[in-house]
Design a protein around this motif. Structure first.
Motif, PDB file in Angstrom:
ATOM      1  N   LYS A   4       0.797  -1.185  -0.072  1.00  0.00           N
ATOM      2  CA  LYS A   4       0.140  -0.045  -0.073  1.00  0.00           C
ATOM      3  C   LYS A   4       0.864   1.336  -0.076  1.00  0.00           C
ATOM      4  N   PHE A   5       0.496   2.253  -0.861  1.00  0.00           N
ATOM      5  CA  PHE A   5       1.156   3.580  -0.612  1.00  0.00           C
ATOM      6  C   PHE A   5       0.457   4.809  -0.820  1.00  0.00           C
ATOM      7  N   LYS A   6       0.893   5.882  -0.809  1.00  0.00           N
ATOM      8  CA  LYS A   6       0.124   7.281  -0.847  1.00  0.00           C
ATOM      9  C   LYS A   6       1.192   8.031  -1.717  1.00  0.00           C
ATOM     10  N   THR A   7       0.711   8.506  -2.713  1.00  0.00           N
ATOM     11  CA  THR A   7       1.844   9.470  -3.725  1.00  0.00           C
ATOM     12  C   THR A   7       1.806  10.887  -3.087  1.00  0.00           C
ATOM     13  N   GLY A   8       3.061  11.334  -2.812  1.00  0.00           N
ATOM     14  CA  GLY A   8       3.277  12.577  -2.553  1.00  0.00           C
ATOM     15  C   GLY A   8       4.316  12.745  -2.029  1.00  0.00           C
ATOM     16  N   THR A   9       4.690  13.917  -1.467  1.00  0.00           N
ATOM     17  CA  THR A   9       6.237  14.125  -0.950  1.00  0.00           C
ATOM     18  C   THR A   9       6.155  14.865   0.446  1.00  0.00           C
ATOM     19  N   ARG A  10       7.086  14.357   1.160  1.00  0.00           N
ATOM     20  CA  ARG A  10       7.338  15.077   2.689  1.00  0.00           C
ATOM     21  C   ARG A  10       7.667  16.441   2.284  1.00  0.00           C
TER      22      ARG A  10
END
Ligand code: FAD
Length: 495
Positions: free
Chosen positions: A310-316
């Motif tokens: 499972k993952f979420k696309t985006g950036t710190r």
């Protein structure tokens, strides 16, 4: 935050996946003499176990580390990669290749596409890929590394063997590896990280901490609460099933990215097995349906049951916060459509080496590191969104969502600029150059309404000769290469 009086003498890398071991190899080899470097990893937790397709920039990292190509190929069961074949992205049954090569010839006033567009209008130009050596090499399954004709290439490689290979290099340069689970991340009064407490009770103190703990982001997020910018409205896929299969035929020299009903499937050929996976959006398809879609579309025998990620696309929001730098999945995630994660790891390592805070961390370096990382990620994000947005598919809810979704202004501008004028501009330091943008824009079905007026200075017969000579040169060059399979056999044996 530390100041100039707080010298960085000891670096602690938390995590030993691809990010951890690439960072370890880079730091120990290039700064090791003046630095103590410790890496902590947990065999129980393991690594994400995917990430096997790369892009050509990996050569820069290998050159810095003095790694011979044939050596890394043999050690990681690797094959060569000349690009990615996108199947069913524009429309069902249609495909195109985004190769790593340069298209045609450059002109001071405008790119090759302007000559090609007029050529298409006159019926004298063929597919854009016919004007690029890497593109034709990929299509014909031919490959060579020659002193005077080096193809712009990358690799498909076994991620766990690559981590082991880098571990050996890091150990030769003095890394101290500690196996164990991190139970607690300890902080100084000012919030900076002071130590990692392991389940064994050992305390690993340090001056600078590199968070390579993957999606857990144990230091940068769970401890420092840095924040996350969510991009899933633009890149809605949030899950993947991954599985390896036994090889059934000679490996192709490109990654296959096959669009499915609510996502896409990858096929990454190694020398003796194939990496497969289905990236999908759980809002449009159930996990059971996704798994079945993957299984139904495999070629060889599965080596284990498909694994869900499972993952979420985006950036710190910051990639460097206080005395912690996030590298790898802990720093954010862009789905693997253009194989950019390992590239981003390498960029962060090189940037950290260039800005290494030996004499203490200063806020200007931190801000610059974060600024550059953000620009890089934004540009790659736009390039990936393009593949989804510029589709003609309306056959499923997922593809209708992608076709109709809002996109970042930066991408909307680039698409409109190309449509109206045929122009593509590469931003300074942007990863994907004009040839990459062109292959995807054209491959996804966008055609410019105009071409540059300088093209009309060339009579039609001259334009024909110009296009023909490039095409014939490309064809002649590729015909001299051995097959990809023959080349690997020879190359890896001779290392
Ligand atoms: P991980 O591999 O997850 O490693 C994390 C490390 O931290 C492990 O060693 C783990 O044991 C350790 N750890 C975590 N918590 C603790 C703890 N409490 N105590 C001790 N140790 C701990 N990239 C590409 O460039 N090309 C691709 O083709 C590609 N495909 C991908 C496909 C998918 C579906 C996904 C999800 C990613 C893909 N990527 C790809 C990205 C790539 O897999 C990663 O960038 C790369 O593997 C680096 O991962 P990592 O080292 O950051 O994390």
């Amino acid at each position: 935050m530390n100041n100039v009086h707080n010298r960085i003498k000891k670096v602690v890398i938390a995590g030993g996946g691809t990010a951890g071991w690439m960072t370890a190899a880079g730091l120990t080899k290039l700064l090791g003499k003046n630095l103590e470097v410790v890496l902590v990893e947990s065999d129980d937790i393991g690594t994400v176990g995917v990430g096997e397709a790369t892009i050509p920039t990996l050569h820069i990292f290998h050159r810095l580390l003095n790694i011979k190509e044939s050596e890394v190929m043999a050690a990681t069961n690797a094959t060569f990669k000349l690009g990615i074949q996108f199947e069913n992205w524009k429309a069902l049954g249609e495909d195109y290749i985004h190769s790593f090569g340069f298209l045609g010839k450059d002109c001071w006033a405008c790119g090759f596409q302007h000559f090609w567009v007029k050529g298409r209008q006159k019926g004298i130009a063929t597919e854009i890929g016919d004007y690029c050596v890497e593109h034709l090499g990929a299509r014909q399954g031919r490959f060579a590394v020659l002193p005077n004709q080096d193809l712009n290439h990358a690799y498909h490689m076994d991620a766990s063997l690559y981590a082991k290979f880098l571990r050996r290099i890091s150990e030769q340069h003095g890394i101290r590896r500690m196996e164990g689970k991190i139970r607690e991340v300890q902080q100084h009064m000012d919030g900076t990280i002071s130590a990692l407490l392991l389940e064994s009770g050992e305390l690993v103190e340090g001056d600078l901490f590199i968070d390579c703990t993957g999606f857990r982001a144990l230091l940068i997020e769970q401890t420092l609460n840095t924040g996350f910018e969510d991009w899933s409205h633009w890149l809605p896929c949030d899950s993947a099933y991954a599985v390896q299969t036994k090889t059934t035929h000679e490996p192709v020299a490109y990654t296959r990215a096959i669009a499915r009903q609510a996502g896409w499937q990858w096929k990454i050929p190694l020398q003796s097995r194939v990496g497969n996976g289905l990236v999908f959006c759980s809002k449009f398809i159930t996990e059971a349906e996704a798994k079945q879609t993957l299984v139904d579309n495999l070629e060889g025998e599965m080596m284990f049951e498909p694994r869900l990620i499972k993952f979420k696309t985006g950036t710190r929001r910051q990639h460097w916060n206080k005395n912690c730098v996030a590298i790898g999945l802990s720093s954010g995630f862009l789905e693997p459509l253009e194989s950019t994660s390992i590239h981003l790891i390498q960029r962060s390592i090189i940037r950290l080496l260039q800005m290494f805070p030996s004499n203490g961390i200063n806020s200007a370096d931190v801000a610059e590191f974060n600024r550059q990382t953000k620009i890089e990620m934004d540009n790659i994000r736009d390039f990936i969104i393009l593949h989804y947005k510029a589709t003609e598919r309306t056959d499923t809810k997922f593809w209708r969502y992608c076709k109709d979704m809002e996109i970042p202004d930066t991408l909307a501008h680039r698409m409109e600029l190309f449509k109206q004028s045929g122009k593509v501009y590469k931003f300074a330091q942007e990863l994907f150059g004009e040839s990459s943008w062109l292959q995807v824009l054209i491959g996804q079905g966008l055609m410019p309404e105009q071409y540059h007026p300088i093209v009309d200075l060339m009579p039609d017969s001259e334009l024909n000769d110009f296009l023909m000579s490039i095409k014939q040169n490309v064809k002649r060059t590729v015909s001299q290469f051995p097959t990809h399979h023959e080349f690997i056999q020879h190359y890896c044996k001779s290392s």
